[in-house]
Design an enzyme around this catalytic site. Structure first.
Site, mmCIF file in Angstrom:
data_model
loop_
_atom_site.group_PDB
_atom_site.id
_atom_site.type_symbol
_atom_site.label_atom_id
_atom_site.label_comp_id
_atom_site.label_asym_id
_atom_site.label_seq_id
_atom_site.Cartn_x
_atom_site.Cartn_y
_atom_site.Cartn_z
ATOM 1 N N TRP A 319 -7.925 -0.875 -0.782
ATOM 2 C CA TRP A 319 -6.892 -0.547 0.196
ATOM 3 C C TRP A 319 -5.675 -1.436 0.021
ATOM 4 O O TRP A 319 -4.539 -0.996 0.195
ATOM 5 C CB TRP A 319 -7.461 -0.699 1.604
ATOM 6 C CG TRP A 319 -6.445 -0.528 2.696
ATOM 7 C CD1 TRP A 319 -6.040 0.647 3.258
ATOM 8 C CD2 TRP A 319 -5.704 -1.557 3.372
ATOM 9 N NE1 TRP A 319 -5.094 0.410 4.242
ATOM 10 C CE2 TRP A 319 -4.871 -0.930 4.325
ATOM 11 C CE3 TRP A 319 -5.671 -2.949 3.259
ATOM 12 C CZ2 TRP A 319 -4.020 -1.651 5.158
ATOM 13 C CZ3 TRP A 319 -4.824 -3.666 4.086
ATOM 14 C CH2 TRP A 319 -4.013 -3.016 5.021
ATOM 15 N N HIS A 320 -5.897 -2.696 -0.364
ATOM 16 C CA HIS A 320 -4.784 -3.624 -0.496
ATOM 17 C C HIS A 320 -3.858 -3.281 -1.653
ATOM 18 O O HIS A 320 -2.671 -3.627 -1.604
ATOM 19 C CB HIS A 320 -5.311 -5.055 -0.665
ATOM 20 C CG HIS A 320 -5.619 -5.725 0.630
ATOM 21 N ND1 HIS A 320 -6.833 -5.595 1.269
ATOM 22 C CD2 HIS A 320 -4.873 -6.532 1.429
ATOM 23 C CE1 HIS A 320 -6.819 -6.305 2.395
ATOM 24 N NE2 HIS A 320 -5.638 -6.873 2.521
ATOM 25 N N GLY A 321 -4.340 -2.644 -2.670
ATOM 26 C CA GLY A 321 -3.439 -2.329 -3.766
ATOM 27 C C GLY A 321 -4.127 -1.595 -4.893
ATOM 28 O O GLY A 321 -5.334 -1.755 -5.124
#
Length: 457
Positions: A319-321
């Site tokens: 989700w972060h990247g």
């Protein structure tokens, strides 16, 4: 339009607040003011983002209405799939296509796909609503309420991830109630603290982190360089993101609305579980309630708990990247949480000081992976931190920001404690707060304002 920019402070915010309180007697009018201002705020980044935000918000509101009319149909599931599909196409298409091409030994030229600002945050916000709708813990809201819930500009770009039941009911309260002036003043203080974190600490230590991580792409890093880089980014990401959260919560309070806290002195955690109870708290709660617990949570024994923790954090990393460094970072935290859980189940204890030291070292090593553009750079930094490239030496710029940031992170009261609990409503406090805000305003005009780290997610 950044929260710390002069156009926001001098034009957007005072105009929006003035219109909001002028229309405060009518719930409909004041909500129209907020929604309109929020769309203007979002469109100021790139007007092409607005149709997706509006269209996705309308679609989710309509799904809520359809579910209310016919709850036997699985409309919420359709909505979750729709939201995840939009997030997947915008954020992960090039990532997965590039990975697949690399496995096949093929070259891949990324497609020109626009990544709307804040999409990860407002998609998660909508998913939490839809899941609660399916569980019978939410209902279909009026269109204007739902639009304000999704688009409210303080939390639109980078959170906190606010749930429907935490804010929508507040829309009915007249902002001109008895505590109006206290809300405005405390909100302004919290906003000023957040701006000071960003402009006075994060933006300075970031220069050190950027320089050393860039150098690590071309040459080995000594222990001094690697630990300084890791320490700089450890401070940067905390004061950057917690500063944004403080500003967002403070802005919401100026409108008479309370949003959940997002940070609680995470670098004082004595275990990795404790760290995730303190860091990005609204994301941690989302992952716990909508992913970890539905997968089984702590039920089913130690292996099941370890598996659930690992999968949850693996997906949190993704989700972060759209980069494998984020996935591995999440996976490492998942392994650490699983080990922490096994340790707790065994009934073992660790001295608090030792637990704090081990947790902080692990978190800092993880931040290296989070910050590095690729595994090669991360490996260079981690080798340096292990002392494999010698002790070396390094020039530390902006040492004052390092010292102040470290002291605040490890020993000082939290922003919320200062602004919302400890400060007493006395008139003379307006002078120092006004001076701080003026200095920050002048400083923001001396250079191009830097974006917040979490804007890229």
């Amino acid at each position: 339009m950044l929260f710390q920019s002069q156009i926001f402070i001098l034009v957007f915010l005072p105009v929006t607040l003035a219109l909001y309180y002028a229309a405060a007697g009518s719930r409909t009018l004041r909500q129209i003011v907020v929604v309109t201002a929020s769309l203007v705020f979002y469109g100021a980044w790139d007007v092409r983002f607005v149709p997706l935000l509006v269209g996705l918000t309308l679609a989710n509101w309509l799904i809520g209405r359809l579910h209310e009319a016919n709850p036997r149909r699985d409309w919420p599931v359709i909505g979750v799939v729709l939201n995840l599909a939009v997030l997947g196409v915008c954020k992960f298409t090039n990532f997965f296509a590039g990975t697949f091409a690399a496995l096949l030994g093929m070259t891949f030229s990324p497609w020109d796909i626009i990544l709307p600002l804040g999409i990860s945050f407002f998609v998660f916000q909508k998913i939490s609503y839809l899941v609660d709708l399916r569980r019978g813990q939410a209902h279909a809201y009026p269109l204007l309420d739902f639009f304000m819930f999704v688009t409210f500009f303080p939390q639109l770009i980078a959170g906190p991830i606010v749930r429907h039941n935490e804010i929508i009911e507040q829309f009915a309260a007249d902002p001109r109630r008895a505590e109006m002036w206290e809300n405005l003043s405390r909100g302004l203080v919290l906003y000023s603290i957040g701006a000071a974190k960003k402009l006075g600490i994060a933006d300075y230590v970031s220069q050190v982190a950027d320089r050393l991580f860039l150098a690590a792409q071309a040459a080995p890093a000594s222990a001094a360089e690697a630990w300084t880089a890791a320490g700089a980014f450890t401070l940067q990401i905390y004061f950057d993101f917690s500063g944004y959260s403080d500003m967002a919560i403070g802005l919401a309070l100026m409108f008479g609305l309370r949003m959940p806290y997002n940070f609680d002195a995470p670098y004082r955690a004595t275990s990795i579980r404790d760290f995730w109870r303190r860091w990005h708290m609204t994301l941690s709660r989302f992952l716990r309630d909508y992913l970890y617990i539905p997968m089984g949570g702590n039920r089913g024994g130690g292996l099941a708990q370890a598996r659930n923790a690992f999968i949850t954090m693996l997906l949190a990393g993704l989700w972060h990247g759209a980069n494998w460094t984020f996935v591995v970072w999440g996976g490492l935290h998942g392994v650490a949480l699983a080990i922490n859980g096994a340790w707790a189940r065994a009934g073992w204890r660790m001295p608090a000081l030792l637990g704090w030291a081990l947790t902080l070292v692990f978190v800092m090593a993880g931040w290296v992976l989070f910050r590095a553009p690729d595994f090669a750079t991360a490996w260079t930094m981690l080798r340096g931190m292990a002392g494999l490239e010698g002790l070396g030496h390094v020039k530390v710029d902006h040492a004052v920001a390092f010292v102040i940031g470290t002291a605040i992170a490890l020993f000082g009261p939290t922003s919320q404690q200062v602004a919302l609990l400890r400060l007493r409503p006395v008139h003379w406090l307006a002078v120092p707060v006004g001076i701080v805000l003026l200095l920050l305003l002048l400083q923001s005009g001396t250079r191009t304002p830097s974006e917040f780290i979490y804007f890229q997610f």
